[in-house]
Design an enzyme around this catalytic site. Structure first.
Site, short mmCIF file in Angstrom:
data_model
loop_
_atom_site.label_atom_id
_atom_site.label_comp_id
_atom_site.label_asym_id
_atom_site.label_seq_id
_atom_site.Cartn_x
_atom_site.Cartn_y
_atom_site.Cartn_z
N HIS A 125 0.84 -1.19 0.00
CA HIS A 125 0.00 0.00 0.00
C HIS A 125 0.88 1.24 0.00
O HIS A 125 2.07 1.19 0.33
CB HIS A 125 -0.92 0.02 1.23
CG HIS A 125 -1.87 -1.12 1.31
ND1 HIS A 125 -3.02 -1.19 0.55
CD2 HIS A 125 -1.84 -2.27 2.05
CE1 HIS A 125 -3.66 -2.31 0.82
NE2 HIS A 125 -2.97 -2.98 1.74
N ASP A 128 -1.32 8.64 -1.90
CA ASP A 128 -1.18 9.74 -2.86
C ASP A 128 -2.03 10.89 -2.34
O ASP A 128 -3.26 10.78 -2.29
CB ASP A 128 -1.65 9.26 -4.23
CG ASP A 128 -1.84 10.39 -5.25
OD1 ASP A 128 -1.56 11.56 -4.93
OD2 ASP A 128 -2.29 10.08 -6.38
N HIS A 130 -3.49 14.42 -2.99
CA HIS A 130 -3.75 15.42 -4.03
C HIS A 130 -3.37 16.83 -3.56
O HIS A 130 -3.23 17.73 -4.38
CB HIS A 130 -5.22 15.39 -4.44
CG HIS A 130 -5.60 14.18 -5.24
ND1 HIS A 130 -6.76 14.10 -5.96
CD2 HIS A 130 -4.97 12.98 -5.43
CE1 HIS A 130 -6.85 12.91 -6.55
NE2 HIS A 130 -5.77 12.22 -6.23
N HIS A 165 -5.59 8.93 -1.55
CA HIS A 165 -5.98 7.55 -1.84
C HIS A 165 -4.75 6.69 -2.00
O HIS A 165 -3.62 7.18 -2.14
CB HIS A 165 -6.87 7.46 -3.08
CG HIS A 165 -6.23 7.92 -4.35
ND1 HIS A 165 -5.49 7.08 -5.16
CD2 HIS A 165 -6.21 9.14 -4.95
CE1 HIS A 165 -5.05 7.77 -6.21
NE2 HIS A 165 -5.46 9.02 -6.10
N CYS A 166 -4.95 5.39 -1.99
CA CYS A 166 -3.88 4.43 -2.24
C CYS A 166 -3.68 4.32 -3.75
O CYS A 166 -4.65 4.32 -4.52
CB CYS A 166 -4.24 3.08 -1.65
SG CYS A 166 -2.89 1.87 -1.67
N HIS A 176 -7.67 -0.99 -5.23
CA HIS A 176 -7.52 -0.50 -3.86
C HIS A 176 -8.49 0.64 -3.57
O HIS A 176 -9.08 0.70 -2.48
CB HIS A 176 -6.07 -0.04 -3.63
CG HIS A 176 -5.10 -1.17 -3.47
ND1 HIS A 176 -4.15 -1.21 -2.47
CD2 HIS A 176 -4.94 -2.32 -4.18
CE1 HIS A 176 -3.44 -2.32 -2.58
NE2 HIS A 176 -3.90 -3.00 -3.62
N MET A 181 -10.00 2.54 -0.08
CA MET A 181 -8.80 3.29 0.33
C MET A 181 -8.77 4.70 -0.24
O MET A 181 -8.04 5.02 -1.17
CB MET A 181 -7.53 2.53 -0.06
CG MET A 181 -7.34 1.25 0.72
SD MET A 181 -5.64 0.61 0.63
CE MET A 181 -4.82 1.66 1.83
N HIS A 286 -26.84 16.81 -2.66
CA HIS A 286 -28.03 17.66 -2.52
C HIS A 286 -28.58 17.45 -1.12
O HIS A 286 -28.70 16.32 -0.63
CB HIS A 286 -29.10 17.26 -3.55
CG HIS A 286 -30.41 17.97 -3.38
ND1 HIS A 286 -30.63 19.25 -3.84
CD2 HIS A 286 -31.57 17.57 -2.79
CE1 HIS A 286 -31.86 19.61 -3.54
NE2 HIS A 286 -32.45 18.61 -2.91
N GLU A 310 -28.64 24.54 -5.15
CA GLU A 310 -29.55 23.46 -4.77
C GLU A 310 -28.85 22.10 -4.82
O GLU A 310 -29.11 21.23 -3.98
CB GLU A 310 -30.78 23.44 -5.70
CG GLU A 310 -30.43 23.31 -7.17
CD GLU A 310 -31.65 23.33 -8.06
OE1 GLU A 310 -32.59 22.58 -7.78
OE2 GLU A 310 -31.64 24.09 -9.04
N THR A 311 -28.01 21.92 -5.81
CA THR A 311 -27.23 20.70 -5.98
C THR A 311 -25.86 21.12 -6.47
O THR A 311 -25.74 22.07 -7.25
CB THR A 311 -27.90 19.76 -7.02
OG1 THR A 311 -29.22 19.42 -6.55
CG2 THR A 311 -27.10 18.48 -7.21
N HIS A 337 -27.76 13.14 -5.80
CA HIS A 337 -29.02 13.37 -6.53
C HIS A 337 -29.07 12.67 -7.87
O HIS A 337 -29.87 13.04 -8.74
CB HIS A 337 -29.33 14.85 -6.68
CG HIS A 337 -30.80 15.14 -6.64
ND1 HIS A 337 -31.66 14.81 -7.67
CD2 HIS A 337 -31.57 15.71 -5.69
CE1 HIS A 337 -32.88 15.18 -7.37
NE2 HIS A 337 -32.86 15.74 -6.17
#
Length: 374
Positions: A125, A128, A130, A165-166, A176, A181, A286, A310-311, A337
């Protein structure tokens, strides 16, 4: 001592890794070795203890001073989780939860993570971020086998909510991630959040939603299959994944994880910051009965927030944030939604809000009565 199956899976990871991770490791190694060391001894250090979602560890919204080194420790756990009444998943997790816990720092801080892969695990494992800069987001510097640990430090140069994330290489990456993950790191501006006019704004609580798409295989009778460990289900799972049709789309690891007895709570007048992560697919959060007063749809706090949505849209592989002040009591549903995924596949959370009802905002003028039309 690794079992034969575990050794085969580690071997599969090694074979897959050169495309993304091993090559980057090889190229990064001399750069790391030749780089001048950074002296951070003058900076204060603070250790944060991670907590399981939907909750978030203690933190300040406004930085109390200059940059700090913020220390975290995270263990990787491979374990079976129950996704629904009839479905189980051999999950891979950061710190035992799906999603992985949220980390909170301030822009300019240094994140120092001790990542541990216990000997009982079967697979390689890594992580990463971002939010970071360089070496596949840290993935090239954190690839560890069962029984190993590593320490990664990076400077949080950009404010916002970011996915981690992995990403151990090749076909191991989507497997993964879709096995659980992923998680979020929130990098707050040092002066805290600001509204659309540039004025400071605070939140009363954070609700951390991690949305996952799972791909659990079925047997010849249509029942979900159950496996002894992650490696046993690998081929079947990849065959389902490659069709791009999830068996479940859930919040925080399971159907009903945030509904019923597990519903979240708030009070009228409270400002709640919803942080939503989806590491693999696009989604459309939403709040039924509410709105996004301020929405950082791409999750980046240096951008001016959108108002009164709204969304909103969360791109796959990102985290977004929305702030809402609850004005009415009652049961609110927070959903993806795509209502098929919300209702039929599980992407729904509930928030129970306490307070006094305001008829000026909504009133039942007439209760249901017998129909009197022609």
């Amino acid at each position: 001592m690794l079992s034969r199956r575990a050794a085969l899976m580690v071997g599969a990871g090694l074979a897959a890794a050169p495309m993304l991770v091993r090559t980057a490791q090889a190229e990064t190694a001399p750069m790391v070795a030749d780089a001048a060391p950074v002296d951070l001894s003058s900076l204060p250090r603070i250790r944060r203890e991670l907590v399981a979602p939907p909750f978030v560890h203690e933190h300040e919204q406004v930085a109390p001073g200059g940059p700090r080194v913020v220390e975290f420790t995270m263990d990787i756990h491979e374990k079976e989780i129950q996704v629904a009444d009839d479905a189980w998943l051999q999950a891979m997790t950061f710190n035992g939860s799906v999603p992985g816990p949220m980390m909170v720092v301030h822009q300019g801080d240094y994140v120092e993570l001790t990542l541990r892969n216990p000997p009982a695990n079967m697979l390689q494992h890594n992580i990463d971020f971002h939010a970071s800069t360089g070496a596949l987001g840290g993935g090239a510097l954190t690839l560890i086998n069962p029984g190993e640990q590593t320490v990664l430090r990076f400077k949080a140069t950009r404010a916002g909510c970011f996915t981690y994330h992995c990403a151990p290489g090749g076909p191991m990456i989507p497997w993964h991630v879709t096995s659980g993950m992923s998680g979020t790191i929130m990098v707050l501006p040092r002066e805290g959040l600001k509204d659309q006019h540039g004025q400071p704004i605070a939140y009363d609580r954070v609700i951390y939603i991690g949305e996952n798409d799972f791909y659990i295989p079925r047997d010849e009778n249509g029942a979900f299959k159950r496996y002894a460990d992650a490696s046993e289900g690998y081929e079947d799972t990849v065959n389902v994944m490659n069709k791009l049709i999830p068996s479940h789309v859930v919040f925080n690891g399971a159907v009903g994880a945030l509904t019923g007895d597990n519903a979240l709570t708030a009070k009228v007048g409270e400002r709640v910051l919803f942080v939503h992560n989806q590491a693999n697919r696009d989604t459309r959060p939403h709040l039924i009965g509410g709105h996004g007063d301020l929405v950082w749809e791409a999750g980046k706090f240096d951008n001016v927030p959108d108002v009164d949505l709204e969304t909103w849209f969360i791109r796959g592989g990102s985290s977004g944030a929305a702030l809402y002040k609850f004005l009415q009591p009652g049961l609110y549903a927070y959903v993806n939604h795509n209502l098929i995924e919300a209702v039929n596949l599980g992407a729904t959370a509930h928030i129970k809000v306490e307070g006094e009802w305001n008829n000026d905002l909504m009133e039942q003028v007439m209760a249901p009565t017998p129909y009197t039309g022609a």
